[in-house]
Design a protein around this motif. Sequence first.
Motif, PDB file in Angstrom:
ATOM      1  N   SER A 139       0.809  -1.222   0.000  1.00 62.66           N
ATOM      2  CA  SER A 139       0.000   0.000   0.000  1.00 62.66           C
ATOM      3  C   SER A 139       0.841   1.270   0.000  1.00 62.66           C
ATOM      4  O   SER A 139       0.308   2.344  -0.233  1.00 62.66           O
ATOM      5  N   CYS A 140       2.133   1.157   0.267  1.00 61.59           N
ATOM      6  CA  CYS A 140       2.952   2.371   0.267  1.00 61.59           C
ATOM      7  C   CYS A 140       3.202   2.895  -1.149  1.00 61.59           C
ATOM      8  O   CYS A 140       3.695   3.998  -1.324  1.00 61.59           O
ATOM      9  N   TRP A 141       2.853   2.102  -2.154  1.00 62.73           N
ATOM     10  CA  TRP A 141       2.924   2.560  -3.536  1.00 62.73           C
ATOM     11  C   TRP A 141       1.500   2.708  -4.056  1.00 62.73           C
ATOM     12  O   TRP A 141       0.801   1.702  -4.253  1.00 62.73           O
ATOM     13  N   PRO A 142       1.051   3.926  -4.282  1.00 62.34           N
ATOM     14  CA  PRO A 142      -0.346   4.127  -4.680  1.00 62.34           C
ATOM     15  C   PRO A 142      -0.693   3.490  -6.023  1.00 62.34           C
ATOM     16  O   PRO A 142      -1.814   3.022  -6.214  1.00 62.34           O
ATOM     17  N   THR A 143       0.246   3.460  -6.943  1.00 69.60           N
ATOM     18  CA  THR A 143      -0.029   2.902  -8.266  1.00 69.60           C
ATOM     19  C   THR A 143       1.128   2.025  -8.696  1.00 69.60           C
ATOM     20  O   THR A 143       2.204   2.038  -8.089  1.00 69.60           O
ATOM     21  N   ALA A 144       0.904   1.307  -9.780  1.00 72.18           N
ATOM     22  CA  ALA A 144       1.973   0.480 -10.349  1.00 72.18           C
ATOM     23  C   ALA A 144       3.115   1.352 -10.855  1.00 72.18           C
ATOM     24  O   ALA A 144       4.282   0.953 -10.817  1.00 72.18           O
ATOM     25  N   LYS A 145       2.796   2.552 -11.301  1.00 72.32           N
ATOM     26  CA  LYS A 145       3.838   3.469 -11.780  1.00 72.32           C
ATOM     27  C   LYS A 145       4.774   3.875 -10.645  1.00 72.32           C
ATOM     28  O   LYS A 145       5.989   3.955 -10.833  1.00 72.32           O
ATOM     29  N   HIS A 146       4.211   4.105  -9.470  1.00 68.94           N
ATOM     30  CA  HIS A 146       5.054   4.436  -8.329  1.00 68.94           C
ATOM     31  C   HIS A 146       5.972   3.273  -7.971  1.00 68.94           C
ATOM     32  O   HIS A 146       7.142   3.460  -7.641  1.00 68.94           O
ATOM     33  N   PHE A 147       5.406   2.076  -8.045  1.00 68.94           N
ATOM     34  CA  PHE A 147       6.196   0.886  -7.710  1.00 68.94           C
ATOM     35  C   PHE A 147       7.326   0.671  -8.711  1.00 68.94           C
ATOM     36  O   PHE A 147       8.460   0.418  -8.319  1.00 68.94           O
ATOM     37  N   THR A 148       7.045   0.793 -10.004  1.00 72.14           N
ATOM     38  CA  THR A 148       8.107   0.608 -11.000  1.00 72.14           C
ATOM     39  C   THR A 148       9.139   1.715 -10.905  1.00 72.14           C
ATOM     40  O   THR A 148      10.316   1.489 -11.182  1.00 72.14           O
ATOM     41  N   LEU A 153      12.703   0.919 -12.624  1.00 69.29           N
ATOM     42  CA  LEU A 153      12.372   0.360 -13.932  1.00 69.29           C
ATOM     43  C   LEU A 153      11.718   1.395 -14.829  1.00 69.29           C
ATOM     44  O   LEU A 153      11.645   1.218 -16.031  1.00 69.29           O
ATOM     45  N   ALA A 154      11.219   2.468 -14.228  1.00 71.99           N
ATOM     46  CA  ALA A 154      10.583   3.517 -15.013  1.00 71.99           C
ATOM     47  C   ALA A 154      11.663   4.418 -15.588  1.00 71.99           C
ATOM     48  O   ALA A 154      12.684   4.668 -14.949  1.00 71.99           O
ATOM     49  N   PRO A 155      11.431   4.902 -16.801  1.00 68.36           N
ATOM     50  CA  PRO A 155      12.436   5.807 -17.373  1.00 68.36           C
ATOM     51  C   PRO A 155      12.502   7.092 -16.554  1.00 68.36           C
ATOM     52  O   PRO A 155      11.483   7.623 -16.114  1.00 68.36           O
ATOM     53  N   GLY A 156      13.703   7.554 -16.327  1.00 66.13           N
ATOM     54  CA  GLY A 156      13.891   8.754 -15.518  1.00 66.13           C
ATOM     55  C   GLY A 156      13.833  10.016 -16.352  1.00 66.13           C
ATOM     56  O   GLY A 156      13.951   9.997 -17.584  1.00 66.13           O
ATOM     57  N   ASN A 157      13.646  11.105 -15.685  1.00 68.10           N
ATOM     58  CA  ASN A 157      13.702  12.409 -16.333  1.00 68.10           C
ATOM     59  C   ASN A 157      15.081  12.974 -16.068  1.00 68.10           C
ATOM     60  O   ASN A 157      15.358  13.474 -14.982  1.00 68.10           O
ATOM     61  N   LYS A 158      15.933  12.882 -17.057  1.00 65.44           N
ATOM     62  CA  LYS A 158      17.296  13.362 -16.885  1.00 65.44           C
ATOM     63  C   LYS A 158      17.294  14.883 -17.035  1.00 65.44           C
ATOM     64  O   LYS A 158      16.848  15.416 -18.033  1.00 65.44           O
ATOM     65  N   SER A 159      17.782  15.522 -16.040  1.00 65.03           N
ATOM     66  CA  SER A 159      17.896  16.975 -16.136  1.00 65.03           C
ATOM     67  C   SER A 159      19.367  17.329 -16.232  1.00 65.03           C
ATOM     68  O   SER A 159      20.225  16.665 -15.652  1.00 65.03           O
TER      69      SER A 159
END
Length: 166
Positions: A139-148, A153-159
């Motif tokens: 439950s500490c990850w509200p969505t699958a996107k938060h978990f990935t 595993l999710a692509p990062g936003n490179k600044s």
Amino acid sequence: MKIIRAIVAGERNAETLVQHRDVRCKASVQTIQAALIGNYQAEHVFELTQVLALYDFYQTQVAQCDERIELALRQLQTGVEPPTVPLPEARCRTRQPNGFRFDVRAALYGMLGIDLTQIHGLGPYVALKLVAECGNDMSCWPTAKHFTSWLCLAPGNKSVMRVSDV
């Protein structure tokens, strides 16, 4: 393994040994029989005996570890309501040769109420590692996107870092 065990037991006849070959073996009976004709020196058979004993010991140790893991999973299931929906069919039906000796999917499903192996890329072993690392409360990850994102595993936003920011 049947051939090795027969050699350790004292069998040297290639015709007898070749009868122990696995039916899935692609080599012909004649090829295997020719490979089994040899000079079985006592020191080599002794070494084979020692290695076979070590293999059997390690298999026993792995079985004991599997039993402890199964026991730990059963203890984690206490106090959790069992799921009312039956376990979904396995996505992948191949068995790993060195897989667990108990049904990890069913144990995790009984503990979590969901089948993590339905996620593409997660088999029973990886699902068990995931639960061991994160626990059974997702439950500490509200969505699958938060978990990935947490898994990296999710692509990062490179600044671009500017020199003035340093």
